[in-house]
Scaffold this active site. Sequence first.
Site, PDB file in Angstrom:
ATOM      1  N   GLU A 119      44.664  -3.444  78.788  1.00 30.86           N
ATOM      2  CA  GLU A 119      44.851  -1.612  78.285  1.00 30.86           C
ATOM      3  C   GLU A 119      45.702  -0.888  77.939  1.00 30.86           C
ATOM      4  O   GLU A 119      46.481  -0.959  78.360  1.00 30.86           O
ATOM      5  CB  GLU A 119      43.374  -0.484  78.539  1.00 30.86           C
ATOM      6  CG  GLU A 119      42.598  -1.227  77.037  1.00 30.86           C
ATOM      7  CD  GLU A 119      42.330  -0.527  76.105  1.00 30.86           C
ATOM      8  OE1 GLU A 119      43.314  -0.372  75.707  1.00 30.86           O
ATOM      9  OE2 GLU A 119      41.549  -1.000  75.532  1.00 30.86           O
ATOM     10  N   ASN A 145      38.441   5.509  70.915  1.00 33.91           N
ATOM     11  CA  ASN A 145      39.972   4.217  70.263  1.00 33.91           C
ATOM     12  C   ASN A 145      40.244   4.620  69.224  1.00 33.91           C
ATOM     13  O   ASN A 145      39.591   5.773  68.614  1.00 33.91           O
ATOM     14  CB  ASN A 145      39.180   2.767  70.482  1.00 33.91           C
ATOM     15  CG  ASN A 145      39.033   1.963  71.589  1.00 33.91           C
ATOM     16  OD1 ASN A 145      39.856   2.329  72.387  1.00 33.91           O
ATOM     17  ND2 ASN A 145      38.067   1.455  72.261  1.00 33.91           N
ATOM     18  N   ASP A 152      39.077  -1.029  68.095  1.00 36.06           N
ATOM     19  CA  ASP A 152      39.666  -1.342  70.035  1.00 36.06           C
ATOM     20  C   ASP A 152      40.753  -0.140  69.576  1.00 36.06           C
ATOM     21  O   ASP A 152      40.494   0.528  68.562  1.00 36.06           O
ATOM     22  CB  ASP A 152      39.392  -2.179  70.447  1.00 36.06           C
ATOM     23  CG  ASP A 152      39.431  -1.820  71.947  1.00 36.06           C
ATOM     24  OD1 ASP A 152      40.261  -1.235  72.585  1.00 36.06           O
ATOM     25  OD2 ASP A 152      38.579  -2.672  72.646  1.00 36.06           O
TER      26      ASP A 152
END
Length: 291
Positions: A17, A147, A198
Site C-alpha cells: 500500500e 481510500n 481502493d
Amino acid sequence: MTDTAKLLIDSQCALGEGPFWHAARQQLFWFDINNRVLFAASADGVVENQWHFDEIVAAAAIVDETTLVLASETGLKRFDLESGEIVHLVDIEHDIPANRTNDSRVHPSGAFWIGTMVKDEGPKQGAVYHYRAGKLTRILADVAIPNATCFSPDGRTAYWTDTPDKKILKCTTDPDTGMPIGEWELFADVSGHRGYPDGAVVDSQGYLWNARWGGSCVIRYAPDGSIDRIVEVPVSQVTCPAFGGKDLKRLFLTTANKTMSAEQLAAEKVAGGVFYIDVDVAGQPEYPIVL
C-alpha cells in the site's frame, strides 16, 4: 483501450500500500502495512532500502530528500531515512488502539489528508483528518475503509471513497489550504463493476486512476466520471497506483496477498508484488508536506 501491467518486484506483501515516487531520490516507496515494512526501489525494480517499524505505518509524506512524515497507527512521525530516527509530531487516534491509519495523500497546498480505520475492518469507526502547518482537523467521520484520496492538479477538487460503499466521491477544496469547502457528491458509482474501489491518483491531465481490490485492474476515469481506459493486472487484489520514473510516465501498482486461499495463492503466485506499466501521460509530482 486496454493494456496489461507487468510484474516489477515480487515483494510478496501481505498488504502492499501507500506507494509514492520520491523524485529527489529517484525511488519508489511503498509499505507492507501488515508486516510493518517500508520499501524503497529504483524505477526498474531494484529494492535498495527497507525499514521495519514497531507499529503499523500505512502512508507517508515527503519533507525533503532524507526526511518523511509517516502516518502511523498512533500519529504522524517525522522519520529520518538515513539515521532511522523517529520524532513524534502529533497524535492521531492514539487513544483508539483498535484503529490504524490507511490511505493518505498530500494536497498541492502541502496539506496531508490522513485516513483511519478499524484494524479488523467492518465498523464505520474511522475518519479522515487534514494536517497542515501544525494543525490537525477531522474532516470526515463514520468511515469504514478510507481510500482513493487524491487531488486535481489545480488543488480545487478532492476525490475519496469509503471502499465498501463502492462510490468514488468528490468535493471542492481550497487550493491554498487543502480544506474541503463544498459538499461531497458522486463522481463515479462503481457498484457492479470490477471489485471495490481502493487507492487512486490523479494524473497531470486531471484524470483519476483507481485501483480495484478484487477487480484485477486499475481504471482511468475522465474528469466527468466516465471510464477512459482499463489496465489489467494479473493478480486480483490491486491496492494503489503511483506515477514515477524520470518523466513520471511509469505507473506503479501495489498489490496484496492477505486473505487469499491456498488455491488463490497457487493461481496468483506473484500476488503482493509491485507491478508497472509505461503510459502516455505523466502523473503529478508528489507535493511536500507543510509542517
